[in-house]
Scaffold this motif. Structure first.
Motif, PDB file in Angstrom:
ATOM      1  N   HIS A  35      31.313  -8.860 -40.168  1.00 60.66           N
ATOM      2  CA  HIS A  35      30.155  -9.755 -40.194  1.00 60.66           C
ATOM      3  C   HIS A  35      28.905  -8.888 -40.330  1.00 60.66           C
ATOM      4  N   GLU A  36      28.014  -9.272 -41.206  1.00 60.50           N
ATOM      5  CA  GLU A  36      26.801  -8.483 -41.448  1.00 60.50           C
ATOM      6  C   GLU A  36      25.930  -8.355 -40.198  1.00 60.50           C
ATOM      7  N   ALA A  37      25.965  -9.344 -39.310  1.00 55.95           N
ATOM      8  CA  ALA A  37      25.186  -9.265 -38.073  1.00 55.95           C
ATOM      9  C   ALA A  37      25.729  -8.189 -37.140  1.00 55.95           C
ATOM     10  N   ASP A  41      23.627  -5.219 -35.504  1.00 56.31           N
ATOM     11  CA  ASP A  41      23.617  -4.963 -34.057  1.00 56.31           C
ATOM     12  C   ASP A  41      23.931  -3.497 -33.746  1.00 56.31           C
ATOM     13  N   VAL A  42      24.887  -2.927 -34.450  1.00 54.76           N
ATOM     14  CA  VAL A  42      25.217  -1.516 -34.245  1.00 54.76           C
ATOM     15  C   VAL A  42      24.035  -0.643 -34.661  1.00 54.76           C
ATOM     16  N   ALA A  43      23.417  -0.973 -35.778  1.00 60.18           N
ATOM     17  CA  ALA A  43      22.263  -0.202 -36.250  1.00 60.18           C
ATOM     18  C   ALA A  43      21.117  -0.238 -35.243  1.00 60.18           C
ATOM     19  N   LEU A  47      19.652   3.049 -33.383  1.00 59.86           N
ATOM     20  CA  LEU A  47      18.272   3.457 -33.655  1.00 59.86           C
ATOM     21  C   LEU A  47      17.338   3.344 -32.448  1.00 59.86           C
ATOM     22  N   THR A  48      17.743   2.579 -31.443  1.00 59.59           N
ATOM     23  CA  THR A  48      16.821   2.342 -30.331  1.00 59.59           C
ATOM     24  C   THR A  48      17.299   2.890 -28.988  1.00 59.59           C
ATOM     25  N   GLU A  49      18.525   3.361 -28.933  1.00 63.53           N
ATOM     26  CA  GLU A  49      19.047   3.879 -27.671  1.00 63.53           C
ATOM     27  C   GLU A  49      19.430   5.343 -27.807  1.00 63.53           C
ATOM     28  N   GLU A  50      19.410   6.035 -26.697  1.00 58.77           N
ATOM     29  CA  GLU A  50      19.810   7.446 -26.658  1.00 58.77           C
ATOM     30  C   GLU A  50      21.332   7.564 -26.823  1.00 58.77           C
ATOM     31  N   GLY A  51      21.748   8.743 -27.269  1.00 59.67           N
ATOM     32  CA  GLY A  51      23.176   9.041 -27.328  1.00 59.67           C
ATOM     33  C   GLY A  51      23.855   8.780 -28.649  1.00 59.67           C
ATOM     34  N   HIS A  52      23.109   8.366 -29.641  1.00 55.27           N
ATOM     35  CA  HIS A  52      23.727   8.054 -30.929  1.00 55.27           C
ATOM     36  C   HIS A  52      23.423   9.092 -31.999  1.00 55.27           C
ATOM     37  N   GLY A  53      22.613  10.081 -31.656  1.00 55.10           N
ATOM     38  CA  GLY A  53      22.233  11.092 -32.643  1.00 55.10           C
ATOM     39  C   GLY A  53      23.439  11.808 -33.221  1.00 55.10           C
ATOM     40  N   LYS A  54      23.407  12.003 -34.514  1.00 57.62           N
ATOM     41  CA  LYS A  54      24.460  12.708 -35.268  1.00 57.62           C
ATOM     42  C   LYS A  54      25.832  12.064 -35.145  1.00 57.62           C
ATOM     43  N   ARG A  55      25.877  10.794 -34.770  1.00 57.34           N
ATOM     44  CA  ARG A  55      27.143  10.066 -34.678  1.00 57.34           C
ATOM     45  C   ARG A  55      27.342   9.269 -35.957  1.00 57.34           C
ATOM     46  N   THR A  56      28.564   9.131 -36.352  1.00 56.92           N
ATOM     47  CA  THR A  56      28.938   8.283 -37.487  1.00 56.92           C
ATOM     48  C   THR A  56      29.861   7.203 -36.949  1.00 56.92           C
ATOM     49  N   TYR A  57      29.572   5.960 -37.295  1.00 57.55           N
ATOM     50  CA  TYR A  57      30.378   4.849 -36.809  1.00 57.55           C
ATOM     51  C   TYR A  57      31.105   4.171 -37.954  1.00 57.55           C
ATOM     52  N   GLU A  58      32.413   4.075 -37.830  1.00 54.67           N
ATOM     53  CA  GLU A  58      33.205   3.289 -38.773  1.00 54.67           C
ATOM     54  C   GLU A  58      33.299   1.882 -38.204  1.00 54.67           C
ATOM     55  N   GLN A 130      32.482  -1.210 -28.741  1.00 52.86           N
ATOM     56  CA  GLN A 130      32.159   0.015 -28.005  1.00 52.86           C
ATOM     57  C   GLN A 130      30.664   0.312 -28.041  1.00 52.86           C
ATOM     58  N   VAL A 131      30.027   0.073 -29.176  1.00 51.21           N
ATOM     59  CA  VAL A 131      28.611   0.398 -29.329  1.00 51.21           C
ATOM     60  C   VAL A 131      27.716  -0.702 -28.761  1.00 51.21           C
ATOM     61  N   THR A 132      28.066  -1.951 -29.010  1.00 52.50           N
ATOM     62  CA  THR A 132      27.181  -3.057 -28.633  1.00 52.50           C
ATOM     63  C   THR A 132      27.516  -3.693 -27.281  1.00 52.50           C
ATOM     64  N   GLY A 133      28.738  -3.495 -26.824  1.00 51.15           N
ATOM     65  CA  GLY A 133      29.157  -4.124 -25.578  1.00 51.15           C
ATOM     66  C   GLY A 133      29.656  -5.545 -25.752  1.00 51.15           C
ATOM     67  N   LYS A 134      29.728  -6.020 -26.994  1.00 51.83           N
ATOM     68  CA  LYS A 134      30.261  -7.364 -27.241  1.00 51.83           C
ATOM     69  C   LYS A 134      31.227  -7.302 -28.423  1.00 51.83           C
ATOM     70  N   PRO A 135      32.226  -8.171 -28.427  1.00 51.42           N
ATOM     71  CA  PRO A 135      33.233  -8.126 -29.491  1.00 51.42           C
ATOM     72  C   PRO A 135      32.646  -8.425 -30.867  1.00 51.42           C
ATOM     73  N   ALA A 136      33.272  -7.875 -31.869  1.00 49.17           N
ATOM     74  CA  ALA A 136      32.877  -8.166 -33.248  1.00 49.17           C
ATOM     75  C   ALA A 136      33.106  -9.653 -33.524  1.00 49.17           C
ATOM     76  N   ARG A 137      32.258 -10.201 -34.364  1.00 52.85           N
ATOM     77  CA  ARG A 137      32.353 -11.622 -34.714  1.00 52.85           C
ATOM     78  C   ARG A 137      33.551 -11.861 -35.638  1.00 52.85           C
ATOM     79  N   THR A 138      34.182 -13.008 -35.475  1.00 52.86           N
ATOM     80  CA  THR A 138      35.347 -13.356 -36.287  1.00 52.86           C
ATOM     81  C   THR A 138      34.920 -13.987 -37.605  1.00 52.86           C
ATOM     82  N   PHE A 139      35.865 -14.056 -38.522  1.00 55.70           N
ATOM     83  CA  PHE A 139      35.597 -14.732 -39.790  1.00 55.70           C
ATOM     84  C   PHE A 139      35.324 -16.216 -39.562  1.00 55.70           C
ATOM     85  N   THR A 140      36.041 -16.821 -38.629  1.00 54.45           N
ATOM     86  CA  THR A 140      35.782 -18.232 -38.331  1.00 54.45           C
ATOM     87  C   THR A 140      34.337 -18.426 -37.881  1.00 54.45           C
TER      88      THR A 140
END
Length: 151
Positions: A35-37, A41-43, A47-58, A130-140
């Protein structure tokens, strides 16, 4: 990574609205669409919290879906039967040529990825949660939000 929103650009919306049909060459090919949202949310977190520098997220969605399973979910949400018609490889090549795509693109992104998607295309990862603290949105969920495109 494939986006759930790609469903809007594949010709499905018009075909569902006018005919109640989806035509596809590889109805059981799997993809862990996102889901594009969830990407947004991950972005925002990165971009706004510490600890993400030089990390790549799949990123992936929470489930590996086939066109066949996506059509069933759309059908339930819009409360309309949708017939899935499997077309040949040659028919899908012609369809994409008519859309203006070159042979190299069609052979790789449409045919090869449809017939033999790499494991990474359909492997579900927990990154969004893991990054947002909430599950990814489903296709439904995505279809419910975008129902107006299919009716």
């Amino acid at each position: 990574m494939e986006f759930m929103k790609n469903s809007l650009y594949s010709g499905w919306t018009e075909s569902i609205q006018k005919e109640g049909i989806i035509r596809t060459a590889f109805p059981d090919s799997l993809s862990a669409r996102i889901h594009e949202a969830d990407i947004a949310d991950v972005a925002v977190k990165a971009l706004t919290e510490e600890g993400h520098g030089k990390r790549t997220y799949e990123l992936t969605g929470p489930e590996a879906l086939s066109p066949r399973s996506m059509v069933k979910q759309i059908s339930v949400v819009i409360d309309k039967y949708i017939d899935l018609v499997e077309i040949t490889e040659e028919q899908v090549k012609q369809e994409w040529k008519c859309k203006g795509y070159d042979n190299e693109f069609i052979e790789y992104f449409i045919i090869e990825m449809g017939k033999n998607p790499p494991k990474g295309a359909y492997t579900v990862l927990p990154t969004v949660e893991q990054v947002t603290g909430k599950p990814a949105r489903t296709f439904t969920q995505w279809v419910i939000e975008n129902k107006h495109y299919f009716v």
